[in-house]
Design an enzyme around this catalytic site. Structure first.
Site, PDB file in Angstrom:
ATOM      1  N   ARG A  65      33.852  28.007  42.277  1.00  0.00           N
ATOM      2  CA  ARG A  65      34.634  29.223  42.530  1.00  0.00           C
ATOM      3  C   ARG A  65      33.967  30.116  43.578  1.00  0.00           C
ATOM      4  O   ARG A  65      34.631  30.673  44.460  1.00  0.00           O
ATOM      5  CB  ARG A  65      34.785  29.972  41.200  1.00  0.00           C
ATOM      6  CG  ARG A  65      35.935  30.924  41.141  1.00  0.00           C
ATOM      7  CD  ARG A  65      36.074  31.533  39.754  1.00  0.00           C
ATOM      8  NE  ARG A  65      36.624  30.641  38.752  1.00  0.00           N
ATOM      9  CZ  ARG A  65      37.906  30.268  38.684  1.00  0.00           C
ATOM     10  NH1 ARG A  65      38.777  30.720  39.557  1.00  0.00           N
ATOM     11  NH2 ARG A  65      38.325  29.456  37.737  1.00  0.00           N
ATOM     12  N   ARG A  91      44.684  32.571  41.096  1.00  0.00           N
ATOM     13  CA  ARG A  91      43.269  32.223  41.044  1.00  0.00           C
ATOM     14  C   ARG A  91      42.498  33.337  40.354  1.00  0.00           C
ATOM     15  O   ARG A  91      42.798  34.521  40.559  1.00  0.00           O
ATOM     16  CB  ARG A  91      42.699  32.088  42.469  1.00  0.00           C
ATOM     17  CG  ARG A  91      43.273  30.959  43.283  1.00  0.00           C
ATOM     18  CD  ARG A  91      42.656  29.632  42.983  1.00  0.00           C
ATOM     19  NE  ARG A  91      41.202  29.645  43.020  1.00  0.00           N
ATOM     20  CZ  ARG A  91      40.443  28.698  42.480  1.00  0.00           C
ATOM     21  NH1 ARG A  91      40.989  27.685  41.852  1.00  0.00           N
ATOM     22  NH2 ARG A  91      39.122  28.775  42.540  1.00  0.00           N
ATOM     23  N   ILE A  92      41.513  32.953  39.550  1.00  0.00           N
ATOM     24  CA  ILE A  92      40.588  33.941  39.006  1.00  0.00           C
ATOM     25  C   ILE A  92      39.558  34.221  40.086  1.00  0.00           C
ATOM     26  O   ILE A  92      39.040  33.291  40.722  1.00  0.00           O
ATOM     27  CB  ILE A  92      39.936  33.413  37.713  1.00  0.00           C
ATOM     28  CG1 ILE A  92      41.006  33.345  36.608  1.00  0.00           C
ATOM     29  CG2 ILE A  92      38.765  34.285  37.288  1.00  0.00           C
ATOM     30  CD1 ILE A  92      40.555  32.658  35.348  1.00  0.00           C
ATOM     31  N   HIS A 109      51.487  41.987  38.491  1.00  0.00           N
ATOM     32  CA  HIS A 109      51.404  41.160  37.279  1.00  0.00           C
ATOM     33  C   HIS A 109      52.702  41.333  36.497  1.00  0.00           C
ATOM     34  O   HIS A 109      53.193  42.453  36.352  1.00  0.00           O
ATOM     35  CB  HIS A 109      50.201  41.586  36.425  1.00  0.00           C
ATOM     36  CG  HIS A 109      50.008  40.720  35.224  1.00  0.00           C
ATOM     37  ND1 HIS A 109      49.534  39.427  35.310  1.00  0.00           N
ATOM     38  CD2 HIS A 109      50.267  40.942  33.909  1.00  0.00           C
ATOM     39  CE1 HIS A 109      49.488  38.897  34.096  1.00  0.00           C
ATOM     40  NE2 HIS A 109      49.925  39.790  33.234  1.00  0.00           N
ATOM     41  N   GLU A 143      37.684  42.607  36.083  1.00  0.00           N
ATOM     42  CA  GLU A 143      38.293  42.053  34.875  1.00  0.00           C
ATOM     43  C   GLU A 143      39.722  41.594  35.174  1.00  0.00           C
ATOM     44  O   GLU A 143      40.512  42.367  35.746  1.00  0.00           O
ATOM     45  CB  GLU A 143      38.296  43.125  33.768  1.00  0.00           C
ATOM     46  CG  GLU A 143      38.473  42.546  32.389  1.00  0.00           C
ATOM     47  CD  GLU A 143      38.452  43.626  31.301  1.00  0.00           C
ATOM     48  OE1 GLU A 143      38.895  43.350  30.200  1.00  0.00           O
ATOM     49  OE2 GLU A 143      38.014  44.756  31.593  1.00  0.00           O
ATOM     50  N   LEU A 144      40.044  40.377  34.770  1.00  0.00           N
ATOM     51  CA  LEU A 144      41.348  39.780  35.092  1.00  0.00           C
ATOM     52  C   LEU A 144      42.511  40.651  34.610  1.00  0.00           C
ATOM     53  O   LEU A 144      42.554  41.050  33.444  1.00  0.00           O
ATOM     54  CB  LEU A 144      41.444  38.394  34.441  1.00  0.00           C
ATOM     55  CG  LEU A 144      42.764  37.642  34.663  1.00  0.00           C
ATOM     56  CD1 LEU A 144      42.891  37.186  36.101  1.00  0.00           C
ATOM     57  CD2 LEU A 144      42.880  36.464  33.706  1.00  0.00           C
ATOM     58  N   ASP A 145      43.449  40.915  35.529  1.00  0.00           N
ATOM     59  CA  ASP A 145      44.660  41.683  35.212  1.00  0.00           C
ATOM     60  C   ASP A 145      44.361  43.070  34.640  1.00  0.00           C
ATOM     61  O   ASP A 145      45.104  43.589  33.798  1.00  0.00           O
ATOM     62  CB  ASP A 145      45.583  40.889  34.269  1.00  0.00           C
ATOM     63  CG  ASP A 145      46.098  39.612  34.912  1.00  0.00           C
ATOM     64  OD1 ASP A 145      46.238  39.588  36.143  1.00  0.00           O
ATOM     65  OD2 ASP A 145      46.335  38.626  34.194  1.00  0.00           O
TER      66      ASP A 145
END
Ligand code: GAR
Length: 209
Positions: A65, A91-92, A109, A143-145
């Protein structure tokens, strides 16, 4: 003229809505490049139809990544963006990548964050018996989303809804929401302070679609 770079992985309907709004509303900003991690992303065709430069960077060609994100940053920075727009970019992101574009990277989102981060947002909203759903545009943080919310649009969840019908309703709301939020950014109408985003002209940042 503010320079916008859009990252996609899929059909690019939000990209299309943003490009159309930028032209129709004559923003002081334009999408200068579209980058996809998938060569088969339909949004690449849409970008080309608008005469916008496209690039493909296949994440599978990288060891990890961090290596992909470093290469991606190189491709993005070659276009000197003022704003990076994630439009269905699945993608993260590494913390290093996120930090590089802090305060100048937006994401959309398909849920009313902080509810339903991650995948399958519509299925989960229906399973939970939610009566409303929606979409959120936010500044991207590690942090995701998560990250400071710029705007949200709410749609009803109807009795007969399945994942497909709800997704369609939310996506239509995104096509209004995301161009509006990106337009605010390029016009310099947003203030990000203490983790909160305000519209300097007092425009409503949340609405029923
Ligand atoms: C949109 O619904 C967007 O909210 C979602 O992917 C779709 C892309 O559609 N993004 C995410 O789930 C990111 N977590 P598009 O390619 O037609 O714009």
């Amino acid at each position: 003229m503010k320079r916008i770079v859009v990252l996609i992985s899929g059909q690019g309907s939000n990209l299309d809505a943003i490009v159309r709004a930028s032209e129709a509303e004559d923003w002081p900003g334009r999408v200068v490049a579209v980058i996809s991690n998938r060569a088969d992303a339909g949004g690449l065709q849409r970008a080309r139809a608008h005469g916008i430069a496209t690039e493909v960077l296949d994440h599978k060609a990288f060891a990890d990544r961090a290596a992909f994100d470093a290469a991606l940053a190189g491709v993005i920075d070659a276009h000197s963006p003022d704003l990076v727009v994630l439009a269905g970019f699945m993608r993260i992101l590494t913390p290093e990548f996120v930090a590089r574009y802090e305060g100048r990277m937006l994401n959309v989102h398909p849920s009313l964050l902080p509810a339903f981060t991650g995948l399958h947002t519509h299925r989960r909203a229906i399973e939970q018996g939610c009566k409303v759903a929606g979409a959120t545009v936010h500044f991207v943080c590690a942090e995701l989303d998560h990250g400071p919310v710029v705007a949200q649009a709410v749609v009803p969840v109807l009795a007969g809804d399945d994942e497909t019908t709800l997704a369609k309703r939310v996506l239509a709301a995104e096509h209004v929401l995301y161009p509006r939020a990106v337009g605010w950014f390029v016009k310099g109408e947003l203030r990000l302070q203490d983790g909160r985003v305000t519209h300097l002209g007092g425009e409503p940042q949340g609405w029923f679609a």
